[in-house]
Design an enzyme around this catalytic site. Structure first.
Site, PDB file in Angstrom:
ATOM      1  N   ASP A  79       2.009  -2.810   1.983  1.00  0.00           N
ATOM      2  CA  ASP A  79       0.647  -3.280   2.235  1.00  0.00           C
ATOM      3  C   ASP A  79      -0.341  -2.150   2.525  1.00  0.00           C
ATOM      4  O   ASP A  79      -1.470  -2.148   2.017  1.00  0.00           O
ATOM      5  CB  ASP A  79       0.622  -4.329   3.338  1.00  0.00           C
TER       6      ASP A  79
ATOM      7  N   GLN B  97       5.801  -4.502   4.729  1.00  0.00           N
ATOM      8  CA  GLN B  97       6.883  -3.553   4.560  1.00  0.00           C
ATOM      9  C   GLN B  97       8.096  -3.905   5.426  1.00  0.00           C
ATOM     10  O   GLN B  97       8.017  -4.721   6.345  1.00  0.00           O
ATOM     11  CB  GLN B  97       6.412  -2.138   4.913  1.00  0.00           C
ATOM     12  N   HIS B  98       9.225  -3.246   5.114  1.00  0.00           N
ATOM     13  CA  HIS B  98      10.420  -3.164   5.961  1.00  0.00           C
ATOM     14  C   HIS B  98      11.300  -4.408   5.993  1.00  0.00           C
ATOM     15  O   HIS B  98      12.466  -4.322   6.373  1.00  0.00           O
ATOM     16  CB  HIS B  98      10.068  -2.814   7.413  1.00  0.00           C
TER      17      HIS B  98
END
Length: 434
Positions: free
Chosen positions: A235, A71-72
């Site tokens: 995830d 992520q991110h």
């Protein structure tokens, strides 16, 4: 037999499973490594994805696929579809000051109400502010912002930078798609309203840009060959799908980072920033607490002691609970929860009696698990029911971790058989499309 493909594009590697859509049995698999670092050229992920798919036998007999991923991460694209600079990953802490600036400008309470999260260095919104402040020429070129799994989905569908042989459909930025779980980790999308907060995006980057269309849990698109393509997931949300986690279950994942998350019917908005009120991949919500220091705490301790992980477990289990007062606060890479990006690790309680190899091994395991226990406590205080912990990730393979975790967590702990649960969750999502 209908086959579906699921991907886990993690920090360290790309893992692919090809699964029987009806039974869920893994038919074949593939894997390829990712480069180290907190700033990575996304083309390395694309190379790893294509290599892992080839190693798994290819896509020719696959009817649907989906990608789960870290992520991110900030993937900034220009108008031609080219990547402008290396992607800043979730574990890149250079944007800590940018996150603090955003919180100072809007206030933690308002940000939590608008997006269910309070920015820290990990989130995409903080990385965009850092880009604006430190690389203004690059920031001005940004035409679209994607997350790692968004960008890989776009590429595997056949899109990409102008002129690339691997992108027959060209740089159609309006074909970028994402899912609720990954969008909820940006800091400029609301799981409660289901929409982007353009004011926050502009405050971060300095101008508005194209953002991926957020698909619902049961929506899909197609690739260039007409296969069904799922929205994918972050995830942790993909792992929850792969595990079949339900209400009352809390998933504790011990990988490069440590995560504690539970599926919830209600959104969470925590102005302290301890709980990130993410969305789940199944249409619900996924309140999550994350630590930067997890399995690598065991790695560094094993290396210091000159032992492998089996011997580290044996040493830890031969020491008594509490390690005779020896205590490790394992902030080796700074920390996200609590938000201390510049913190360092501390070993305390050293006496002639406590300073042994056995106690150091025990202190490492207990210190890592105590950081995760803080996440469990935060979810409890927020009213999330926790009846059972599901322990996954590389760190869960440690015998010492498995035995000590119930003592530290205070609830029953189960360790599912080792598996690629992120990739399996993506495959389960793809199978649902059929």
């Amino acid at each position: 037999m209908a086959l579906v493909l699921g991907v886990d594009s993690s920090t360290q590697a790309c893992k692919v499973v090809v699964v029987d859509a009806e039974t869920g049995a893994v038919v074949r698999s593939g894997r390829a490594p990712h480069p180290d670092g907190t700033s990575v050229d996304p083309e390395a992920w694309w190379s790893a994805l294509t290599a892992a798919i080839e190693a798994s036998g290819g896509l020719d007999d696959v009817t649907a696929w989906a990608i789960g991923g870290q992520q991110h991460g900030m993937v900034a694209l220009d108008a031609s579809g080219a990547v402008i600079r290396d992607a800043l990953l979730w574990n890149d802490t250079r944007s800590a000051e940018a996150a603090a600036d955003l919180v100072a400008e809007f206030g933690a309470q308002e940000l939590a109400e608008r997006t269910n999260v309070v920015p820290v260095a990990s989130f995409t919104i903080s990385k965009l502010r850092w880009l604006r402040d430190h690389e203004p020429e690059n920031a001005a070129r940004v035409a679209a912002v994607a997350l790692p799994h968004d960008w890989l989905t776009w590429r595997l569908r056949g899109y990409g930078p102008a002129g690339a042989e691997s992108a027959p459909l060209g740089p159609a930025l309006d074909q970028l798609v994402t899912d609720r779980s990954d969008a909820s980790g940006t800091g400029y999308w609301s799981p409660t309203t289901g929409g982007y907060d353009r004011e926050l995006l502009i405050a971060a980057l300095g101008h508005d840009v194209l953002l991926p269309r957020v698909l619902g849990a049961d929506e899909s698109v197609e690739d260039a060959s007409g296969r069904r393509v799922g929205p994918g997931a972050g995830d942790n949300a993909a792992a929850a799908l792969g595990l079949g986690a339900g209400p009352g279950d809390v998933v504790v994942s011990i990988g490069t980072s440590g995560t504690v998350f539970a599926v919830s019917a209600e959104p969470s908005a925590d102005p302290s920033g301890i709980i990130s009120g993410f969305a789940s991949a199944d249409g619900h919500f996924l309140p999550l607490v994350c630590t930067l220091n997890a399995a690598r705490v065991l790695d560094v301790t094993a290396a210091l002691l000159g032992v492998d992980h089996d011997e580290l477990s044996r040493l830890a289990l031969s020491a008594s609970a509490g390690a005779a007062g020896l205590s490790l606060v394992p902030y080796f890479e700074g920390e996200r929860t609590p938000n201390l990006p510049d913190a360092t690790a501390t070993l305390s309680g050293m006496t002639l009696a406590s300073t042994t190899r056995e106690n150091l091994a025990r202190a490492a395991v207990e210190g890592m698990l105590s950081g995760l226990r803080a996440g469990l406590d935060a979810l409890r205080e927020a009213g999330v029911p926790l009846r059972r912990a599901l322990l996954i990730g590389g760190g869960a393979q440690s015998e010492a971790v498995r035995e000590i975790a119930p003592q530290v967590f205070g609830i029953p702990v189960e360790v599912p058989a080792a598996g690629e649960y992120v990739a399996l969750g993506a495959a389960r999502q793809a199978a649902a499309l059929l």
